[in-house]
Design an enzyme around this catalytic site. Structure first.
Site, PDB file in Angstrom:
ATOM      1  N   GLY B 268       0.856  -1.081   0.074  1.00 42.65           N
ATOM      2  CA  GLY B 268       0.020  -0.025   0.058  1.00 42.65           C
ATOM      3  C   GLY B 268       0.919   1.259  -0.015  1.00 42.65           C
ATOM      4  CB  VAL B 269       0.421   4.709  -0.728  1.00 44.00           C
ATOM      5  CG1 VAL B 269       0.229   4.150  -2.081  1.00 44.00           C
ATOM      6  CG2 VAL B 269      -1.114   5.126  -0.479  1.00 44.00           C
ATOM      7  N   GLY B 270       2.094   5.193   1.679  1.00 44.53           N
ATOM      8  CA  GLY B 270       2.018   5.855   3.115  1.00 44.53           C
ATOM      9  C   GLY B 270       3.330   5.565   3.895  1.00 44.53           C
ATOM     10  CG  ASN B 271       4.961   7.873   7.305  1.00 45.12           C
ATOM     11  OD1 ASN B 271       6.091   8.050   6.990  1.00 45.12           O
ATOM     12  ND2 ASN B 271       4.426   8.715   8.103  1.00 45.12           N
ATOM     13  CD  GLU B 293      -4.019  -1.310  -5.488  1.00 43.08           C
ATOM     14  OE1 GLU B 293      -3.574  -0.778  -4.425  1.00 43.08           O
ATOM     15  OE2 GLU B 293      -5.106  -1.521  -5.544  1.00 43.08           O
ATOM     16  CB  ILE B 363      -9.316   2.272  10.112  1.00 43.30           C
ATOM     17  CG1 ILE B 363      -9.253   3.028   8.995  1.00 43.30           C
ATOM     18  CG2 ILE B 363      -9.955   2.937  11.415  1.00 43.30           C
ATOM     19  CD1 ILE B 363     -10.497   3.765   8.369  1.00 43.30           C
ATOM     20  CG  ASN B 383      -8.259   7.491   2.122  1.00 46.40           C
ATOM     21  OD1 ASN B 383      -8.728   8.509   2.080  1.00 46.40           O
ATOM     22  ND2 ASN B 383      -7.167   7.063   2.418  1.00 46.40           N
ATOM     23  N   GLY B 387      -7.590  -1.421  -3.392  1.00 47.51           N
ATOM     24  CA  GLY B 387      -7.126  -2.747  -3.927  1.00 47.51           C
ATOM     25  C   GLY B 387      -6.985  -3.890  -2.765  1.00 47.51           C
ATOM     26  CE  LYS B 407      -7.889  11.884  14.726  1.00 42.55           C
ATOM     27  NZ  LYS B 407      -7.381  13.138  13.791  1.00 42.55           N
TER      28      LYS B 407
END
Lengths: 505, 505
Positions: B268-271, B293, B363, B383, B387, B407
């Protein structure tokens, strides 16, 4: 020569079920044949259960892990459950005694997509398989095995097990020889090739199971039938559900999204599935195909009358009358039926390529189309997900069906929030109850809710669902999938407390 | 000759973005290019939004349905959301302005498996596509199109749309020509054939998109970059998650379940994904493959240093620095990267055949391993599933990762019951937080709960989870998947009411 055991070496390994069962020791992982009450071993599990009970009476521990194709019968799951002889069971079950033990928390149960079981075993995710116990119709001179009324995971069990116990069941029709298609082209990644099935009738494998004769430690002769009863006639709710579904299929044909040959049918088991099959025959369909898990009496009738031209499955779950019909007309059926291993009958690749029409039952759906196939009140497992996920995610159409109420109206099959999710909103296209049909394709969550409540909910629950949805629209934290979190599971909670989802009036 | 528009007929169709946008009328279904902020149209959506705002100011209705590959950028989703110009959006989004409108209930949004979108359009499930708006790198003499930085659903949009608007973006590197693999071998059931990919580097299609020049009603020239920022360095939690995952992969190699070439990575994407990629490089892996992807800067670095030998994706989401690096070394990258249509990059058949290692964020997960990828507090969409389902269900391994709290500790990523389920217990094998890793393979529900609470939950939530599970074991209706229905969603309810899942002390 022995009629059913034509391999000399294996003939020498004949012994009693009790002697064979004694080869199974506490803590072992034992993989057994059996899929939807067909082709399970008839003798060894009972003998094993007796030995377990004796051990328990002597204060000894005796539990094993049991893997199968899918559900079996009282002679396997029932006796082992009553003997408290299982520490783990997978991937599916439907036996009442076993179910009770699982839901009493006395036994671990893994509920697994049926297409995943074989490959997860190959991958080593379930550890070693110590012993396989597999029913067969017969053993050829060269040691190959004629599969029985179900294939299931038997190829995998025979390949992976350290030791093999065979039950040769002379009650299973010898005429089944040649009807199986066992595919030996599978491999582990990165060496996999496409599964070369382009149509349900494609034969890609061999009619026999292979086994290393050196691994066969026992051969048991049995003579008991699969314990399957014929179906009762569909009730009114099932007929109404079938009626809605058939009207929907007609509509899809008129819109040009399907032809009158439809696409390969996958059909669950039970009353509703039978009513749908009967409806297809009455509707004048001809030359349909099935790419499914189980062939039951109802489908045999459709093959006989030409409604279904070819059926591929992994299990042949027939009543005694069905077996008789099959045996009398075996030459006809042999041209029109194939039984495959379950990693192929349920393979996502093949299901998506063929574009199956996936028809499955459900316990409940929520107003957004999340489907619970497995858990009553979110906690108590009924049977398992079975192959429904393999077909629903990958089929051309995914349909889930249920009467709108159960237990005399005390349970609604349409609820604010599903108490357990097996099929997510992303995987459910059509819901059907006797009230009507909700076509969810192209609908966003709130549109789904309105459609499901209006078309599928029972009138006695519709006002409460509408009220919940309206208040959620107003008060929900997010308004994409509105819910009232303090109330979303309150219907189930009330059912657990009072036996009735309806508020006391 | 025009450098980027070499087809004479299409050159004649050049017009302004405003003129092209005027071809889009209220109520239309408009399919646009764009996948993960790459390759989306840069000019027409903004011009369209201006026309919508003018119409709204004049008291006229002007909304359309917008289909894309996946997420786009402020220039598409942002401007159309702010103009209140969409009645329906699918199949994925990540724009803050659009997200707010969706969660305010002002707009319908369908969240769909990315592999399903194209075929559901072919099947007619979303109705007709009136207009396609597709960014390309250039137009060949014969009218074929050089795809841009993402392929996504562009083949489908060009095939299915009644009219086509092309944006020719001269900022996109011309060097991308030849890096795409557009497969025209798909068909509708019952005429489908196997997708002939055996390894991520297999080329099965053509480097160009086809379009009927007669359908092209407008060609717009643009010169704006994809709006993508580089990544910040991984934070401590991401590094810890990556560390646990890499240790797990090492363990799988030692157990013989993987080789040191692993299996094709989907990331996946991100940090967290970036930290994992960085960890693979540091871990000394060489010659890995990706079947994924999105290719981001991090993966480009790994291709450069040989950690990854080949990457297949559908989107090339690079920062400006990434584009520069790519352009300077294009001959090197061209041999090591393919961009495919998203029905192929995410195809269940291929993902299962290749045995992808699916690495996705989440999440939250509940104690039984049900994963929520999409909804905060069960109601507010973040979001979309993207995929993740295509890969998690079909991969060799399905891994879901998240920091254990968010948080500032007010939200726990491990909860008693997931408030929304996108990946069911049947589809989740491994959970990872910075606290540790829960390997759920071969575990039944109660075993899973103990493992997840012990290994993945944050210490500040672990006692409350243990307490919930213990009381559920005692008081649950069914003891297969024990829950306290009146309390299962209480953490989310508290969060909605107080902004904190923790009880007031």
């Amino acid at each position: 020569m022995h009629e059913r055991i034509r391999h000399e070496g294996m003939l020498q390994k004949r012994m009693s079920a009790g002697e064979a069962a004694a080869l199974i020791r506490p803590g072992m992982t034992v993989a057994m044949s059996g899929f939807t009450g067909a082709g399970y071993p008839k003798a060894v599990p009972e003998a094993l259960a007796a030995q377990m009970e004796a051990a328990h009476a002597a204060g000894e521990d005796f539990k094993i892990k049991v893997l199968t194709g899918a559900s079996t019968a009282p002679e396997l799951d029932g006796v082992l459950a009553r003997a408290d002889g299982m520490e783990l069971r997978l991937p599916y079950m439907s036996d009442p005694a076993l179910r009770k033990r699982i839901n009493d928390g006395e036994l671990d149960y893994m509920d697994i997509h049926l297409s995943h079981v074989a490959q997860h075993t190959w991958f080593g995710f379930y550890g070693d398989v110590d012993v396989a116990v597999v029913e067969v119709v017969g053993i050829l001179e060269d040691g190959r095995l004629i599969p029985s009324s179900s294939v299931g995971n038997n190829k995998t069990w025979l390949d992976m097990a350290g030791k093999v116990i065979l039950e040769v069941n002379s009650r299973q029709p010898a005429a089944m020889e040649g009807m199986h298609d066992v595919y030996y082209g599978t491999a582990l990644p990165p060496n996999r090739k496409p599964v070369p099935i382009l149509t349900p009738s494609d034969r890609i494998g061999e009619p026999y199971l292979r086994v290393d004769p050196e691994k066969v430690v026992a051969v048991i002769e049995t003579d008991a039938p699969d314990r399957l009863s014929g179906f009762s006639a569909p009730d009114e709710a099932s007929k109404a559900i079938a009626g809605h579904l058939l009207e929907f299929l007609d509509h899809e044909i008129r819109r040009g999204r399907l032809t009158d040959r439809l696409l390969p049918l996958q059909s669950g088991v039970g009353n509703i599935a039978n009513a749908v099959l009967a409806g297809l025959a009455e509707g004048g369909y001809k030359g349909l195909t099935a790419y499914t898990e189980v062939i039951q009496d109802g489908m045999l009738h459709l093959i006989k009358d030409g409604t279904i031209g070819f059926a591929s499955a992994t299990s042949f779950s027939l009543s005694e009358a069905g077996v008789e019909e099959f045996t009398e007309n075996v030459d006809y059926y042999r041209e029109r039926i194939l039984l495959r291993t379950q990693e192929i009958s349920n393979h996502p690749e093949v299901v998506r390529r063929l574009g199956c029409i996936a028809l499955n039952g459900m316990i409940e759906a929520d107003i957004y189309g999340n489907v619970n196939s497995t858990h009553v009140a979110g906690t108590s497992v009924m049977n398992g997900i079975g192959g429904s996920g393999d077909f629903a995610r990958n089929g051309f159409l995914s349909v889930f069906m249920s009467p709108s109420v159960a237990k005399g109206g005390r349970i609604s099959a349409i609820v604010p929030m599903a108490s357990h999710v097996d099929h997510t909103e992303h995987d459910t296209m059509v819901l059907v109850t006797e009230q009507g049909i909700a076509d969810l394709r192209g609908l966003a969550p709130k549109q789904r809710a309105r459609t499901i409540i209006a078309n599928c909910a029972h009138p006695s629950y519709r006002p409460a669902l509408t009220d919940y949805f309206d208040r959620a629209l107003r008060d929900s934290y997010g308004k994409h999938t509105p819910h009232l979190l303090g109330e979303a599971l309150s219907w189930h909670e009330r059912f657990v407390q009072t036996g009735d989802m309806r508020p006391a009036s």
